[in-house]
Design a protein around this motif. Sequence first.
Motif, PDB file in Angstrom:
ATOM      1  N   SER A   1       0.380 -35.859 -67.796  1.00 59.39           N
ATOM      2  CA  SER A   1       1.435 -36.623 -68.460  1.00 59.39           C
ATOM      3  C   SER A   1       2.134 -35.837 -69.572  1.00 59.39           C
ATOM      4  O   SER A   1       3.161 -36.266 -70.075  1.00 59.39           O
ATOM      5  N   TYR A   2       1.593 -34.675 -69.967  1.00 56.91           N
ATOM      6  CA  TYR A   2       2.147 -33.922 -71.088  1.00 56.91           C
ATOM      7  C   TYR A   2       3.526 -33.373 -70.748  1.00 56.91           C
ATOM      8  O   TYR A   2       3.700 -32.640 -69.790  1.00 56.91           O
ATOM      9  N   ASP A   3       4.522 -33.770 -71.550  1.00 64.15           N
ATOM     10  CA  ASP A   3       5.886 -33.286 -71.351  1.00 64.15           C
ATOM     11  C   ASP A   3       6.560 -33.131 -72.713  1.00 64.15           C
ATOM     12  O   ASP A   3       7.185 -34.071 -73.209  1.00 64.15           O
TER      13      ASP A   3
ATOM     14  N   ARG B   1      -1.875 -38.859 -74.312  1.00 67.97           N
ATOM     15  CA  ARG B   1      -2.550 -40.147 -74.184  1.00 67.97           C
ATOM     16  C   ARG B   1      -3.944 -40.152 -74.791  1.00 67.97           C
ATOM     17  O   ARG B   1      -4.683 -41.112 -74.670  1.00 67.97           O
TER      18      ARG B   1
ATOM     19  N   ARG C   1      10.419 -34.042 -73.140  1.00 68.04           N
ATOM     20  CA  ARG C   1      10.844 -35.436 -73.344  1.00 68.04           C
ATOM     21  C   ARG C   1      10.899 -35.759 -74.837  1.00 68.04           C
ATOM     22  O   ARG C   1      11.859 -36.375 -75.317  1.00 68.04           O
TER      23      ARG C   1
ATOM     24  N   ASP D   1       3.297 -40.498 -77.840  1.00 71.29           N
ATOM     25  CA  ASP D   1       3.592 -41.165 -76.562  1.00 71.29           C
ATOM     26  C   ASP D   1       4.756 -40.489 -75.846  1.00 71.29           C
ATOM     27  O   ASP D   1       4.729 -40.320 -74.630  1.00 71.29           O
TER      28      ASP D   1
ATOM     29  N   GLY E   1       3.732 -37.540 -74.058  1.00 70.84           N
ATOM     30  CA  GLY E   1       2.746 -37.791 -73.015  1.00 70.84           C
ATOM     31  C   GLY E   1       1.315 -37.552 -73.442  1.00 70.84           C
ATOM     32  O   GLY E   1       0.430 -37.419 -72.602  1.00 70.84           O
TER      33      GLY E   1
END
Length: 112
Positions: free
Chosen positions: A11-13, A80, A16, A75, A78
């Motif tokens: 999920s790491y971006d 979490r 974004r 968040d 990403g």
Amino acid sequence: MTEHALSSQESYDPNRLLDTLLERMNLKNDAALSRMLEVAPPVISKIRHRRLPIGASLLIRMHETTGMSIRELRDLMGDRRTKYRLSDAQGKPKAPPAEQQPPSGGQPSHFH
């Protein structure tokens, strides 16, 4: 290329998060973002290309500059994880030099 632990999360971006900051702060580009965050432009580039993680000090600077919560910033990128993990070496006091340690008998000499 070395990877940091966070970059291995699917999920790491970081892009974004950086793009959201550009939009919210009405900035034209990464150079303007680097000036706002008071970091060198290559730092933003390395983050975008996942060669450098977004560290705690930069995350705090983003929070202070934008007013967004740390949770919201994490968040957006990403992250979490519920807690940051420190390595075993971090936060431990250094052992005193040998001349400051008590004698190896375990008791201070005045107890003999």
